[in-house]
Design a protein around this motif. Structure first.
Motif, PDB file in Angstrom:
ATOM      1  N   GLY A   8      26.413  43.240  51.127  1.00 22.75           N
ATOM      2  CA  GLY A   8      25.896  42.272  49.947  1.00 22.75           C
ATOM      3  C   GLY A   8      24.704  42.613  51.165  1.00 22.75           C
ATOM      4  O   GLY A   8      23.785  42.809  51.746  1.00 22.75           O
ATOM      5  N   TRP A  12      20.645  38.136  47.864  1.00 24.83           N
ATOM      6  CA  TRP A  12      22.304  37.334  48.255  1.00 24.83           C
ATOM      7  C   TRP A  12      22.309  36.435  47.148  1.00 24.83           C
ATOM      8  O   TRP A  12      23.277  36.082  47.118  1.00 24.83           O
ATOM      9  CB  TRP A  12      21.623  36.114  49.632  1.00 24.83           C
ATOM     10  CG  TRP A  12      20.483  35.949  48.928  1.00 24.83           C
ATOM     11  CD1 TRP A  12      18.845  35.595  49.963  1.00 24.83           C
ATOM     12  CD2 TRP A  12      20.548  34.379  48.785  1.00 24.83           C
ATOM     13  NE1 TRP A  12      18.686  35.115  48.992  1.00 24.83           N
ATOM     14  CE2 TRP A  12      18.931  33.208  48.585  1.00 24.83           C
ATOM     15  CE3 TRP A  12      20.822  33.585  48.518  1.00 24.83           C
ATOM     16  CZ2 TRP A  12      18.970  32.423  48.496  1.00 24.83           C
ATOM     17  CZ3 TRP A  12      21.180  32.320  48.356  1.00 24.83           C
ATOM     18  CH2 TRP A  12      19.663  31.630  47.785  1.00 24.83           C
ATOM     19  N   THR A  15      24.867  38.032  45.467  1.00 25.27           N
ATOM     20  CA  THR A  15      25.858  38.267  46.822  1.00 25.27           C
ATOM     21  C   THR A  15      27.232  36.997  46.873  1.00 25.27           C
ATOM     22  O   THR A  15      28.261  36.451  46.981  1.00 25.27           O
ATOM     23  CB  THR A  15      25.381  37.955  48.197  1.00 25.27           C
ATOM     24  OG1 THR A  15      25.221  39.945  47.790  1.00 25.27           O
ATOM     25  CG2 THR A  15      26.428  38.089  49.266  1.00 25.27           C
ATOM     26  N   SER A  42      25.682  41.022  55.321  1.00 22.20           N
ATOM     27  CA  SER A  42      24.221  40.823  54.419  1.00 22.20           C
ATOM     28  C   SER A  42      23.326  40.826  55.406  1.00 22.20           C
ATOM     29  O   SER A  42      22.560  40.913  55.967  1.00 22.20           O
ATOM     30  CB  SER A  42      24.412  38.937  54.210  1.00 22.20           C
ATOM     31  OG  SER A  42      23.318  39.073  52.835  1.00 22.20           O
ATOM     32  N   CYS A  82      27.989  44.791  46.676  1.00 19.84           N
ATOM     33  CA  CYS A  82      27.542  43.798  45.923  1.00 19.84           C
ATOM     34  C   CYS A  82      25.521  44.457  44.853  1.00 19.84           C
ATOM     35  O   CYS A  82      25.107  43.442  45.094  1.00 19.84           O
ATOM     36  CB  CYS A  82      27.639  42.995  46.719  1.00 19.84           C
ATOM     37  SG  CYS A  82      29.433  42.336  47.294  1.00 19.84           S
TER      38      CYS A  82
END
Length: 229
Positions: A8, A12, A15, A42, A82
């Motif tokens: 991700g 964000w 995500t 992330s 993602c």
């Protein structure tokens, strides 16, 4: 349940939606206090954007592949990326791991075909709308893909990067997307793919006369279903 690894941070904002949607799906299907076993990496999205716009795709591919391997080593039994745009590098990610890769384009196309649609309008970043990696994936499911003209693609892309990825949801941008979708429908689109994971923050089913397919929700639900088994 099986653990899903999420790549991700691109951005964000979307995500965070993945985390919420996956767990809601697990809760609704399994009840009680069930939630999804997830591993997440992330990214710092600024670095990814710079790679995108500089054409440093091989560098980005090496980074994503390494993250996928780390997630698999940590126990992920499937990988979900993602973001739509970075599925440009899906082949490199898939070849780097032994677990399944949950492809956002396949999940979306299967949902569309199940509804009986064939001609779709596509919104996304300029990479998603203009390059072959995503459109060809949809065409492999016998979908005919329409994209906006160049000036509209530029506005759709700008709004994603300059606003939605920063959490900015503006009424003028919503009206612009509504106009772009109306033009796609006038050109023959039977439905609209919201082909960037941030677009769902701005528009949805009430913003166009045809059905919309939210790739964020579809991908998250597919990942949740894999986790449940």
């Amino acid at each position: 349940m099986q653990t899903v690894g999420l790549i991700g941070g691109m951005s964000w904002e979307s995500t965070a939606l993945y985390y919420k949607l996956i767990n809601e799906r697990v809760r609704d299907r399994m009840g009680k206090l069930h939630s999804a076993p997830l591993l997440m990496y992330s990214y710092d999205f600024q670095g990814i954007k710079e790679m995108q716009y500089a054409g440093r795709w091989s560098e980005a591919a090496a980074s994503l592949a390494e993250v996928a391997r780390r997630l698999e080593s940590a126990g992920a039994r499937a990988i979900a990326l993602c973001t739509n745009t970075m599925h440009k590098l899906a082949p490199e990610i898939m070849s780097s791991v032994t677990v399944p890769f949950i492809h956002i384009g396949d999940a979306t196309a299967q949902r569309i075909r199940a509804k009986g649609y064939r001609r779709v309008g596509l919104l996304g970043t300029k990479f998603t709308m203009e390059e072959h990696f995503y459109i060809d994936r949809l065409r492999a499911h016998d979908l005919d893909v329409l994209i906006p003209p160049a000036d509209e693609r530029a506005d759709v892309n700008r709004i994603i990067y300059d606003e939605l990825c920063l959490g900015i949801v503006a009424a003028p941008s919503r009206r612009r997307y509504q106009d772009v979708m109306a033009a796609l429908v006038a050109a023959g689109a039977e439905c609209i793919i919201l082909g960037c994971t941030e677009i769902t923050m701005l528009v949805g089913p009430d913003d166009t006369s045809v059905e919309t397919f939210d790739t964020t929700a579809i991908h998250a639900e597919t990942a949740a279903d894999f986790a449940i088994g």
